[in-house]
Write a protein that holds these residues in place. Structure first.
Motif, PDB file in Angstrom:
ATOM      1  N   ASN A   1       0.819  -1.221   0.000  1.00 23.54           N
ATOM      2  CA  ASN A   1       0.000   0.000   0.000  1.00 23.54           C
ATOM      3  C   ASN A   1       0.850   1.266   0.000  1.00 23.54           C
ATOM      4  N   THR A   2       1.969   1.190  -0.697  1.00 27.61           N
ATOM      5  CA  THR A   2       2.888   2.326  -0.802  1.00 27.61           C
ATOM      6  C   THR A   2       3.347   2.445  -2.249  1.00 27.61           C
ATOM      7  N   TRP A   3       3.337   3.655  -2.770  1.00 26.67           N
ATOM      8  CA  TRP A   3       3.865   3.861  -4.118  1.00 26.67           C
ATOM      9  C   TRP A   3       5.379   3.687  -4.103  1.00 26.67           C
ATOM     10  N   HIS A   4       5.879   2.868  -5.035  1.00 23.13           N
ATOM     11  CA  HIS A   4       7.317   2.635  -5.154  1.00 23.13           C
ATOM     12  C   HIS A   4       7.776   2.949  -6.578  1.00 23.13           C
ATOM     13  N   PRO A   5       8.759   3.837  -6.745  1.00 27.55           N
ATOM     14  CA  PRO A   5       9.435   3.928  -8.045  1.00 27.55           C
ATOM     15  C   PRO A   5      10.461   2.795  -8.147  1.00 27.55           C
ATOM     16  N   ILE A   6      10.402   2.056  -9.239  1.00 22.71           N
ATOM     17  CA  ILE A   6      11.276   0.893  -9.442  1.00 22.71           C
ATOM     18  C   ILE A   6      11.960   1.038 -10.795  1.00 22.71           C
ATOM     19  N   CYS A   7      13.278   0.895 -10.808  1.00 22.75           N
ATOM     20  CA  CYS A   7      14.041   0.940 -12.051  1.00 22.75           C
ATOM     21  C   CYS A   7      14.997  -0.244 -12.101  1.00 22.75           C
ATOM     22  N   SER A   8      15.303  -0.684 -13.306  1.00 27.40           N
ATOM     23  CA  SER A   8      16.283  -1.750 -13.485  1.00 27.40           C
ATOM     24  C   SER A   8      17.049  -1.509 -14.774  1.00 27.40           C
ATOM     25  N   THR A   9      18.340  -1.826 -14.742  1.00 27.30           N
ATOM     26  CA  THR A   9      19.190  -1.662 -15.921  1.00 27.30           C
ATOM     27  C   THR A   9      19.897  -2.973 -16.239  1.00 27.30           C
ATOM     28  N   TRP A  10      20.276  -3.113 -17.501  1.00 29.71           N
ATOM     29  CA  TRP A  10      21.062  -4.272 -17.962  1.00 29.71           C
ATOM     30  C   TRP A  10      21.689  -3.917 -19.295  1.00 29.71           C
ATOM     31  N   ASP A  11      22.910  -4.415 -19.514  1.00 31.95           N
ATOM     32  CA  ASP A  11      23.503  -4.284 -20.845  1.00 31.95           C
ATOM     33  C   ASP A  11      24.209  -5.582 -21.209  1.00 31.95           C
ATOM     34  N   SER A  12      24.175  -5.903 -22.487  1.00 30.86           N
ATOM     35  CA  SER A  12      24.690  -7.189 -22.959  1.00 30.86           C
ATOM     36  C   SER A  12      26.213  -7.246 -22.931  1.00 30.86           C
ATOM     37  N   GLU A  13      26.873  -6.086 -22.999  1.00 34.37           N
ATOM     38  CA  GLU A  13      28.338  -6.086 -23.043  1.00 34.37           C
ATOM     39  C   GLU A  13      28.931  -6.602 -21.734  1.00 34.37           C
ATOM     40  N   SER A  14      28.434  -6.087 -20.607  1.00 35.53           N
ATOM     41  CA  SER A  14      28.937  -6.545 -19.303  1.00 35.53           C
ATOM     42  C   SER A  14      28.131  -7.715 -18.765  1.00 35.53           C
ATOM     43  N   GLY A  15      26.866  -7.827 -19.190  1.00 39.02           N
ATOM     44  CA  GLY A  15      25.985  -8.865 -18.664  1.00 39.02           C
ATOM     45  C   GLY A  15      25.491  -8.575 -17.264  1.00 39.02           C
ATOM     46  N   LEU A  16      25.641  -7.325 -16.790  1.00 35.11           N
ATOM     47  CA  LEU A  16      25.283  -6.969 -15.420  1.00 35.11           C
ATOM     48  C   LEU A  16      23.904  -6.323 -15.359  1.00 35.11           C
ATOM     49  N   ALA A  17      23.151  -6.694 -14.327  1.00 33.03           N
ATOM     50  CA  ALA A  17      21.841  -6.099 -14.064  1.00 33.03           C
ATOM     51  C   ALA A  17      21.875  -5.419 -12.704  1.00 33.03           C
ATOM     52  N   GLN A  18      21.048  -4.380 -12.560  1.00 31.52           N
ATOM     53  CA  GLN A  18      20.978  -3.645 -11.296  1.00 31.52           C
ATOM     54  C   GLN A  18      19.549  -3.185 -11.073  1.00 31.52           C
ATOM     55  N   LEU A  19      19.193  -3.020  -9.802  1.00 31.60           N
ATOM     56  CA  LEU A  19      17.836  -2.617  -9.425  1.00 31.60           C
ATOM     57  C   LEU A  19      17.897  -1.368  -8.560  1.00 31.60           C
ATOM     58  N   TRP A  20      16.926  -0.475  -8.770  1.00 26.42           N
ATOM     59  CA  TRP A  20      16.727   0.675  -7.887  1.00 26.42           C
ATOM     60  C   TRP A  20      15.309   0.599  -7.332  1.00 26.42           C
ATOM     61  N   LEU A  21      15.171   0.644  -6.017  1.00 25.56           N
ATOM     62  CA  LEU A  21      13.861   0.730  -5.374  1.00 25.56           C
ATOM     63  C   LEU A  21      13.834   1.995  -4.527  1.00 25.56           C
ATOM     64  N   ASP A  22      12.871   2.858  -4.813  1.00 28.02           N
ATOM     65  CA  ASP A  22      12.757   4.146  -4.117  1.00 28.02           C
ATOM     66  C   ASP A  22      14.042   4.956  -4.237  1.00 28.02           C
ATOM     67  N   GLY A  23      14.719   4.810  -5.364  1.00 26.33           N
ATOM     68  CA  GLY A  23      15.942   5.566  -5.608  1.00 26.33           C
ATOM     69  C   GLY A  23      17.195   4.958  -5.012  1.00 26.33           C
ATOM     70  N   LYS A  24      17.078   3.834  -4.300  1.00 29.02           N
ATOM     71  CA  LYS A  24      18.233   3.203  -3.668  1.00 29.02           C
ATOM     72  C   LYS A  24      18.763   2.094  -4.571  1.00 29.02           C
ATOM     73  N   PRO A  25      20.032   2.173  -4.981  1.00 28.44           N
ATOM     74  CA  PRO A  25      20.575   1.163  -5.891  1.00 28.44           C
ATOM     75  C   PRO A  25      20.956  -0.119  -5.160  1.00 28.44           C
ATOM     76  N   SER A  26      20.772  -1.230  -5.846  1.00 27.10           N
ATOM     77  CA  SER A  26      21.239  -2.520  -5.343  1.00 27.10           C
ATOM     78  C   SER A  26      22.683  -2.721  -5.783  1.00 27.10           C
ATOM     79  N   ILE A  27      23.260  -3.852  -5.394  1.00 26.26           N
ATOM     80  CA  ILE A  27      24.523  -4.244  -5.995  1.00 26.26           C
ATOM     81  C   ILE A  27      24.250  -4.660  -7.439  1.00 26.26           C
ATOM     82  N   ARG A  28      25.301  -4.804  -8.234  1.00 30.34           N
ATOM     83  CA  ARG A  28      25.158  -5.243  -9.622  1.00 30.34           C
ATOM     84  C   ARG A  28      25.420  -6.744  -9.685  1.00 30.34           C
ATOM     85  N   LYS A  29      24.564  -7.455 -10.424  1.00 30.40           N
ATOM     86  CA  LYS A  29      24.694  -8.906 -10.522  1.00 30.40           C
ATOM     87  C   LYS A  29      24.769  -9.333 -11.980  1.00 30.40           C
TER      88      LYS A  29
END
Length: 271
Positions: free
Chosen positions: A155-183
């Motif tokens: 019951n809370t609005w969350h901005p969610i973003c995720s990035t990925w690129d094929s060159e590095s193969g790394l993905a990352q997540l942002w929840l409420d503007g807070k970045p995760s580690i890259r996997k």
């Protein structure tokens, strides 16, 4: 006597000939009437066919016209295996991806937030909230990366973003503007995508499971064909002068709804 018989025969012959000609005339008149009726029928049929095709073309054009949804949100009010929104991307091949959206739900079970499938990968690019409260996973070309420690409140609005690129193969997540580690997820180029909101694709464009459906509201969906920087993600989170997506743009979105999906005004805070 012979003269009378000849005259009588001629009279009978003339009478028969007259009747035959009259019959032929009536037949021709009937044929003309039938032909005219068929002609009118086909004219009307062609007119209605043309009108129907014109209407269909107009409806298709309207459906394909991008819409500015800046003040709108999609509402998914019930659990179902049919209700969804299909989004039209501006391209068909991507070497990198950034997806951002805002959502609110009271679901504690697993549910899809963003589902992109390709002909070879049902999870071409998937943002998925699992049953565990603190894990959001990002899947790229059917390879999952689970991001733990996420403060995903109901019951809370969350901005969610995720990035990925094929060159590095790394993905990352942002929840409420807070970045995760890259996997590392690896993955090759994403081609011929189908993007669905409200459901998770277990096949290309379908095979939905109501137990993974989304219930709640989603808005401000954007997708880019490159990875955004942390500062660009923060500008999206703050809704502050960010560049809209060049693949999916909420301000000029082409989409098609199926089932009970409502397009409503955003519920803005009162001051």
């Amino acid at each position: 006597m012979e003269y009378i018989n000849v005259t009588f025969a001629k009279s009978v012959l003339n009478c028969m000939l007259f009747r035959v000609m009259a019959g032929i005339s009536r037949l021709l008149e009937a044929l003309v009437v039938i032909f005219f009726k068929f002609f009118i029928f086909f004219v009307y049929l062609s007119f209605y066919q043309m009108a129907f095709l014109l209407l269909l073309a107009m409806l298709t054009a309207c459906a394909a016209t991008p819409q500015d949804l800046s003040s709108k949100m999609f509402t998914f009010p019930e659990e179902t295996q049919t209700a969804n929104v299909r989004l039209t991307t501006s391209g068909q091949m991507f070497k990198a991806v950034t997806v951002c959206l805002r959502s609110i739900t009271d679901l504690s079970r697993a549910h899809a937030l963003f589902s992109l499938a390709t002909p070879s990968s049902d999870n071409g690019f998937l943002i998925f909230k699992g049953a565990a409260n603190n894990i959001i996973s990002v899947s790229v070309v059917n390879t999952d990366a689970g991001f733990r420690g996420q403060d995903y409140k109901l019951n809370t609005w969350h901005p969610i973003c995720s990035t990925w690129d094929s060159e590095s193969g790394l993905a990352q997540l942002w929840l409420d503007g807070k970045p995760s580690i890259r996997k590392f997820t690896g993955g090759s180029n994403i081609t011929n995508p189908i993007v669905i909101l409200g459901q998770e694709q277990d096949s290309y464009g379908g095979k939905f499971d109501r137990r993974q459906s989304f219930i709640g509201m989603i808005t401000d969906v954007h997708m880019w064909d490159h990875t955004l920087s942390s500062c660009e993600v923060q500008r999206y989170v703050d809704d502050r002068n960010f560049s809209p997506g060049n693949v999916l743009n909420w301000r000029a979105l082409e989409f098609q709804t199926t089932g009970r999906v409502l397009i409503e005004n955003k519920q803005l805070p009162c001051y």
